[in-house]
Write a protein that holds these residues in place. Structure first.
Motif, PDB file in Angstrom:
ATOM      1  N   VAL A  80       1.728  45.111  -7.578  1.00 52.51           N
ATOM      2  CA  VAL A  80       2.485  44.519  -8.423  1.00 52.51           C
ATOM      3  C   VAL A  80       3.227  43.026  -6.996  1.00 52.51           C
ATOM      4  CG1 VAL A  80       4.464  44.278  -9.285  1.00 52.51           C
ATOM      5  CG2 VAL A  80       3.392  46.094  -9.505  1.00 52.51           C
ATOM      6  N   LEU A  81       3.065  41.874  -7.699  1.00 51.59           N
ATOM      7  CA  LEU A  81       3.677  41.159  -7.093  1.00 51.59           C
ATOM      8  C   LEU A  81       4.984  41.103  -6.707  1.00 51.59           C
ATOM      9  CD1 LEU A  81       1.616  37.392  -8.630  1.00 51.59           C
ATOM     10  CD2 LEU A  81       1.371  39.050  -7.107  1.00 51.59           C
ATOM     11  N   GLY A  82       5.597  41.236  -5.389  1.00 49.28           N
ATOM     12  CA  GLY A  82       6.794  41.071  -5.562  1.00 49.28           C
ATOM     13  C   GLY A  82       7.281  39.132  -4.766  1.00 49.28           C
ATOM     14  N   GLY A  83       8.864  39.906  -5.262  1.00 48.65           N
ATOM     15  CA  GLY A  83       9.658  38.849  -4.559  1.00 48.65           C
ATOM     16  C   GLY A  83       9.199  37.310  -4.740  1.00 48.65           C
ATOM     17  N   ASN A  84       8.864  36.341  -4.053  1.00 48.78           N
ATOM     18  CA  ASN A  84       8.687  35.402  -4.340  1.00 48.78           C
ATOM     19  C   ASN A  84       7.092  34.603  -4.484  1.00 48.78           C
ATOM     20  OD1 ASN A  84      11.646  34.120  -4.791  1.00 48.78           O
ATOM     21  ND2 ASN A  84      11.431  33.719  -2.962  1.00 48.78           N
ATOM     22  N   GLU A  85       6.880  35.617  -3.979  1.00 47.23           N
ATOM     23  CA  GLU A  85       5.217  35.884  -4.508  1.00 47.23           C
ATOM     24  C   GLU A  85       4.103  35.405  -5.142  1.00 47.23           C
ATOM     25  OE1 GLU A  85       1.271  39.005  -3.367  1.00 47.23           O
ATOM     26  OE2 GLU A  85       3.597  39.670  -3.300  1.00 47.23           O
ATOM     27  N   ALA A  86       4.748  35.647  -6.611  1.00 51.17           N
ATOM     28  CA  ALA A  86       3.904  35.474  -7.413  1.00 51.17           C
ATOM     29  C   ALA A  86       3.985  33.336  -7.659  1.00 51.17           C
ATOM     30  CB  ALA A  86       5.303  35.330  -9.564  1.00 51.17           C
ATOM     31  N   PHE A  87       4.893  32.642  -6.756  1.00 49.90           N
ATOM     32  CA  PHE A  87       4.904  31.037  -6.952  1.00 49.90           C
ATOM     33  C   PHE A  87       3.677  30.281  -6.072  1.00 49.90           C
ATOM     34  CE2 PHE A  87       9.503  32.441  -8.509  1.00 49.90           C
ATOM     35  CZ  PHE A  87       9.758  32.268  -9.495  1.00 49.90           C
ATOM     36  N   ASP A  88       4.248  31.683  -4.799  1.00 47.06           N
ATOM     37  CA  ASP A  88       3.493  31.091  -4.094  1.00 47.06           C
ATOM     38  C   ASP A  88       1.579  31.432  -4.715  1.00 47.06           C
ATOM     39  OD1 ASP A  88       2.601  30.580  -1.419  1.00 47.06           O
ATOM     40  OD2 ASP A  88       1.707  32.416  -1.252  1.00 47.06           O
ATOM     41  N   VAL A  89       1.575  32.625  -5.498  1.00 42.31           N
ATOM     42  CA  VAL A  89       0.062  32.978  -5.922  1.00 42.31           C
ATOM     43  C   VAL A  89      -0.248  31.165  -7.059  1.00 42.31           C
ATOM     44  CG1 VAL A  89      -1.535  33.782  -7.048  1.00 42.31           C
ATOM     45  CG2 VAL A  89       0.219  34.774  -5.588  1.00 42.31           C
ATOM     46  N   ARG A  90       1.024  31.238  -7.352  1.00 41.03           N
ATOM     47  CA  ARG A  90       0.808  30.176  -8.695  1.00 41.03           C
ATOM     48  C   ARG A  90       0.151  28.758  -8.188  1.00 41.03           C
ATOM     49  NH1 ARG A  90       4.604  30.892 -10.974  1.00 41.03           N
ATOM     50  NH2 ARG A  90       3.992  32.695 -13.086  1.00 41.03           N
ATOM     51  N   SER A  91       0.764  28.624  -7.375  1.00 39.90           N
ATOM     52  CA  SER A  91       1.107  27.431  -6.196  1.00 39.90           C
ATOM     53  C   SER A  91      -0.735  27.488  -5.528  1.00 39.90           C
ATOM     54  CB  SER A  91       1.744  27.088  -5.012  1.00 39.90           C
ATOM     55  OG  SER A  91       1.473  26.107  -4.180  1.00 39.90           O
ATOM     56  N   ARG A  92      -1.425  28.330  -5.057  1.00 43.64           N
ATOM     57  CA  ARG A  92      -2.575  28.392  -4.529  1.00 43.64           C
ATOM     58  C   ARG A  92      -3.713  28.168  -5.832  1.00 43.64           C
ATOM     59  NH1 ARG A  92      -2.381  30.880   0.462  1.00 43.64           N
ATOM     60  NH2 ARG A  92      -0.793  31.065   1.375  1.00 43.64           N
ATOM     61  N   LEU A  93      -3.428  28.821  -7.014  1.00 43.82           N
ATOM     62  CA  LEU A  93      -4.339  28.547  -7.645  1.00 43.82           C
ATOM     63  C   LEU A  93      -4.565  27.622  -8.608  1.00 43.82           C
ATOM     64  CD1 LEU A  93      -3.474  32.540  -9.341  1.00 43.82           C
ATOM     65  CD2 LEU A  93      -5.387  31.930  -8.438  1.00 43.82           C
ATOM     66  N   THR A  94      -3.025  26.774  -8.509  1.00 47.66           N
ATOM     67  CA  THR A  94      -2.256  25.046  -9.042  1.00 47.66           C
ATOM     68  C   THR A  94      -4.182  25.139  -8.628  1.00 47.66           C
ATOM     69  OG1 THR A  94      -1.069  25.769 -10.561  1.00 47.66           O
ATOM     70  CG2 THR A  94      -1.608  23.823  -9.818  1.00 47.66           C
ATOM     71  N   HIS A  95      -3.692  24.950  -6.730  1.00 51.10           N
ATOM     72  CA  HIS A  95      -5.211  23.694  -6.016  1.00 51.10           C
ATOM     73  C   HIS A  95      -5.975  24.458  -5.754  1.00 51.10           C
ATOM     74  CE1 HIS A  95      -0.367  22.987  -5.284  1.00 51.10           C
ATOM     75  NE2 HIS A  95      -0.256  21.318  -5.145  1.00 51.10           N
ATOM     76  N   SER A  96      -6.278  25.403  -6.010  1.00 50.81           N
ATOM     77  CA  SER A  96      -7.607  25.570  -5.821  1.00 50.81           C
ATOM     78  C   SER A  96      -8.363  26.059  -6.461  1.00 50.81           C
ATOM     79  CB  SER A  96      -7.677  27.261  -4.949  1.00 50.81           C
ATOM     80  OG  SER A  96      -6.966  27.100  -3.942  1.00 50.81           O
ATOM     81  N   VAL A  97      -8.367  26.433  -7.502  1.00 46.44           N
ATOM     82  CA  VAL A  97      -8.664  27.329  -8.960  1.00 46.44           C
ATOM     83  C   VAL A  97      -9.469  25.007  -9.744  1.00 46.44           C
ATOM     84  CG1 VAL A  97      -8.661  27.557 -11.524  1.00 46.44           C
ATOM     85  CG2 VAL A  97      -8.208  29.096  -9.546  1.00 46.44           C
ATOM     86  N   ARG A  98     -11.158  25.394 -10.839  1.00 44.56           N
ATOM     87  CA  ARG A  98     -11.349  24.393 -10.562  1.00 44.56           C
ATOM     88  C   ARG A  98     -11.741  24.409 -11.950  1.00 44.56           C
ATOM     89  NH1 ARG A  98     -16.514  22.409 -11.358  1.00 44.56           N
ATOM     90  NH2 ARG A  98     -17.638  23.752 -10.013  1.00 44.56           N
ATOM     91  N   VAL A  99     -10.907  24.039 -12.587  1.00 46.50           N
ATOM     92  CA  VAL A  99     -12.013  24.563 -14.336  1.00 46.50           C
ATOM     93  C   VAL A  99     -13.109  24.334 -14.987  1.00 46.50           C
ATOM     94  CG1 VAL A  99      -8.783  25.513 -15.095  1.00 46.50           C
ATOM     95  CG2 VAL A  99     -10.158  23.363 -15.855  1.00 46.50           C
ATOM     96  N   LEU A 100     -13.969  24.595 -15.368  1.00 52.55           N
ATOM     97  CA  LEU A 100     -15.288  24.023 -16.287  1.00 52.55           C
ATOM     98  C   LEU A 100     -14.752  23.186 -17.187  1.00 52.55           C
ATOM     99  CD1 LEU A 100     -17.819  26.728 -16.306  1.00 52.55           C
ATOM    100  CD2 LEU A 100     -17.348  24.748 -14.319  1.00 52.55           C
ATOM    101  N   SER A 101     -15.086  21.753 -17.398  1.00 55.43           N
ATOM    102  CA  SER A 101     -14.705  20.847 -17.778  1.00 55.43           C
ATOM    103  C   SER A 101     -15.428  21.407 -19.290  1.00 55.43           C
ATOM    104  CB  SER A 101     -15.615  19.082 -18.164  1.00 55.43           C
ATOM    105  OG  SER A 101     -16.246  19.403 -17.594  1.00 55.43           O
ATOM    106  N   PRO A 102     -14.576  20.872 -20.730  1.00 55.94           N
ATOM    107  CA  PRO A 102     -15.046  21.040 -22.011  1.00 55.94           C
ATOM    108  C   PRO A 102     -16.202  20.232 -22.431  1.00 55.94           C
ATOM    109  CG  PRO A 102     -12.640  19.980 -22.319  1.00 55.94           C
ATOM    110  CD  PRO A 102     -13.010  20.974 -20.649  1.00 55.94           C
TER     111      PRO A 102
END
Length: 304
Positions: free
Chosen positions: A282-304
């Motif tokens: 389980v993500l604790g404290g403010n960890e979810a915000f950090d994880v969301r930020s990391r994913l937003t900047h690192s994840v590449r979604v395939l174009s439709p």
């Protein structure tokens, strides 16, 4: 049991006849199949029910005409990008378009089979789909499965963020179906439809419909790639299958390479995501915000 999925046996196939038989021949075939599949004569009760359902679809002239025109075809049409909110109910945030990658592959496989480029209307014509190769129909079935999963996640509300068709290789060479950040943790998801019931052995999915596929191994491999790129830790892995293909709503497979894995029916996915995968971190404290930020900047979604 439905008859409108890309992998579904047609009503005619369940009755053991060609789609071109006369009404009288169809009626005789139905009566024969009832006798063959009746539980009192040693038949399979599940097949017996399916035979009756098939007859409901083609047993009258009007019903048969409607079925032959392409019952269920509308559900195969390409799904539009989902809005961030509908009406007064805020929906979960999403990135990428679920199912788009597999729809492209389906169209390419169909074009190779037919020897020409296919239009949108032709690609999803029920007669064309039913005549397509098993590989092509599997690709379309999986695209539809991913779209159903995406809709279920969006309906959970603003506490959930999803990334769909996440690239895990160069040049669109691989993908992870879904990455979901929820109040209960961070999960990697795979949406599949093998066209039949499955079983489990040594932490993997098996069955005649599965063949040589290794969905659990592939899911975990995709999650490892995303975890390394974004520097995050997944709490669990979820494989989603059609309700008819699983005996139980939720089947925990235990921790595989340190990651808790569950296989769930489509109808149980929202419950699992709300409550969390058993044993998941389980993500604790403010960890979810950090994880969301990391994913937003690192994840590449395939174009439709």
């Amino acid at each position: 049991m439905t008859f409108d999925g890309p992998l579904s046996a047609s009503a005619y196939e369940l009755l053991g006849v060609a789609a071109t038989v006369s009404d009288d021949e169809l009626r005789r075939a139905y009566r024969l199949r009832l006798r063959q599949t009746h539980p009192d004569t040693g038949g399979d009760a599940a097949v017996f029910v399916r035979v009756q359902q098939a007859w409901e679809l083609v047993g009258t002239s009007a019903a048969r005409a409607a079925y032959d025109r392409g019952r269920g075809a509308a559900s195969w049409a390409a799904r539009p990008a989902a809005p961030g909110a509908t009406g007064t109910h805020p929906r979960g945030r999403s990135h990428g378009q679920a199912g788009a990658w597999r729809r492209r592959r389906y169209r390419a496989l169909l074009a190779d089979q037919l020897g020409h480029e296919v239009t949108e209307a032709e690609a999803y014509d029920p007669l064309v789909v039913r005549a397509a190769s098993w590989e092509a129909r599997r690709m379309l079935a999986d695209a539809l499965a991913e779209e159903v999963t995406a809709s279920a996640i969006e309906e959970l509300g603003i506490g959930f963020t999803a990334w769909h068709d996440v690239a895990t290789g160069e040049d669109d060479g691989g993908k992870l179906d879904h990455v979901v950040l929820s109040p209960s943790g961070l999960y990697g998801l795979m949406s599949e439809d093998f066209g039949g019931p499955v079983r489990f052995r040594q932490g993997e999915v098996i069955g005649s419909a599965v063949g040589a596929a290794t969905p659990i191994r592939d899911l975990l491999a995709g999650m490892r790639t995303v975890a390394r790129a974004a520097r995050v830790r997944f709490g669990g892995a979820i494989l989603i299958l059609p309700d008819d293909d699983l005996d139980d709503a939720v089947t925990p497979l235990g921790a595989i390479r340190g990651v808790p894995v569950v296989v769930v029916r489509r109808s149980a996915l929202r419950t699992v995501l709300r409550g969390g995968v058993p044993g998941a971190r389980v993500l604790g404290g403010n960890e979810a915000f950090d994880v969301r930020s990391r994913l937003t900047h690192s994840v590449r979604v395939l174009s439709p």
